[in-house]
Design a protein around this motif. Structure first.
Motif, mmCIF file in Angstrom:
data_model
loop_
_atom_site.group_PDB
_atom_site.id
_atom_site.type_symbol
_atom_site.label_atom_id
_atom_site.label_comp_id
_atom_site.label_asym_id
_atom_site.label_seq_id
_atom_site.Cartn_x
_atom_site.Cartn_y
_atom_site.Cartn_z
ATOM 1 N N TYR A 26 0.855 -1.180 0.000
ATOM 2 C CA TYR A 26 0.000 0.000 0.000
ATOM 3 C C TYR A 26 0.892 1.231 0.000
ATOM 4 O O TYR A 26 1.805 1.342 0.814
ATOM 5 C CB TYR A 26 -0.992 -0.044 1.165
ATOM 6 C CG TYR A 26 -2.050 -1.058 0.847
ATOM 7 C CD1 TYR A 26 -3.202 -0.682 0.168
ATOM 8 C CD2 TYR A 26 -1.848 -2.410 1.109
ATOM 9 C CE1 TYR A 26 -4.143 -1.624 -0.214
ATOM 10 C CE2 TYR A 26 -2.786 -3.349 0.724
ATOM 11 C CZ TYR A 26 -3.925 -2.948 0.061
ATOM 12 O OH TYR A 26 -4.846 -3.887 -0.335
ATOM 13 N N ALA A 89 -7.876 -1.454 0.319
ATOM 14 C CA ALA A 89 -7.159 -1.192 1.574
ATOM 15 C C ALA A 89 -8.005 -1.613 2.768
ATOM 16 O O ALA A 89 -7.504 -2.266 3.691
ATOM 17 C CB ALA A 89 -6.780 0.283 1.668
ATOM 18 N N THR A 97 0.486 4.115 4.505
ATOM 19 C CA THR A 97 1.479 3.854 3.470
ATOM 20 C C THR A 97 2.828 4.308 4.000
ATOM 21 O O THR A 97 2.888 5.335 4.694
ATOM 22 C CB THR A 97 1.146 4.601 2.168
ATOM 23 O OG1 THR A 97 1.314 5.997 2.368
ATOM 24 C CG2 THR A 97 -0.260 4.302 1.696
#
Length: 159
Positions: A26, A89, A97
């Motif tokens: 991510y 996510a 992130t």
């Protein structure tokens, strides 16, 4: 019979019959901590070619053009996908992130930091002592059990 045994041994060494490991990374183009991890991620991807890697950008308003420009700027060759609305996510449980979510088949076996280089918001110890993502991949390579684990990281919050 000897040929069959050799074939089975080669198959085992190549990982045949083993559930494939998939790593979702991510990411955000505007996150400075994520930007600093790009060289490490490139090394990991290059080293573990048998693992499927994908960078998931859970950034509102990120255009395909901006993403392609970012990939060229950082020399990223990993598969990328825009996660508009951060649906992937949320499904994976990613909260920031950079963050890695490792899937073994349909099961998450790891969620968290790439390594322990960052010890707080904006605080780094320079060199990582623990490389969490690599540890999970190495355990999979060695055929070890992969119980679910998490490791808190620091970065930019996915909204």
């Amino acid at each position: 019979m000897l040929v069959r045994r050799e074939f089975l041994l080669l198959g085992a060494l190549a990982g045949w019959g083993r559930t494939r490991l998939r790593v979702e990374l991510y990411w955000a183009t505007e996150c400075p901590i994520a930007g600093r991890y790009v060289p490490e991620v490139k090394r990991i991807v290059e080293r573990y070619g048998e693992v499927e890697f994908e960078m998931v950008f859970a950034e509102e308003g990120l255009t395909e053009e901006r993403l392609e420009r970012w990939k060229r700027e950082y020399g990223v060759k990993v598969a990328t996908v825009r996660d508009e609305g951060a649906r992937r996510a949320r499904r994976a449980g990613a909260r920031m992130t950079p963050e890695a979510v490792v899937w073994l088949g349909e099961r998450v076996v790891y969620r968290g930091r790439i390594d322990d280089r960052y010890v707080g918001w904006g605080k780094t110890k320079g060199e990582a002592e623990r490389r969490d993502l690599v540890e999970v991949i190495e355990a999979w390579r060695a055929g070890k059990a992969l119980p679910m684990r998490e490791a808190r990281g620091y970065g930019c919050v996915i909204e």
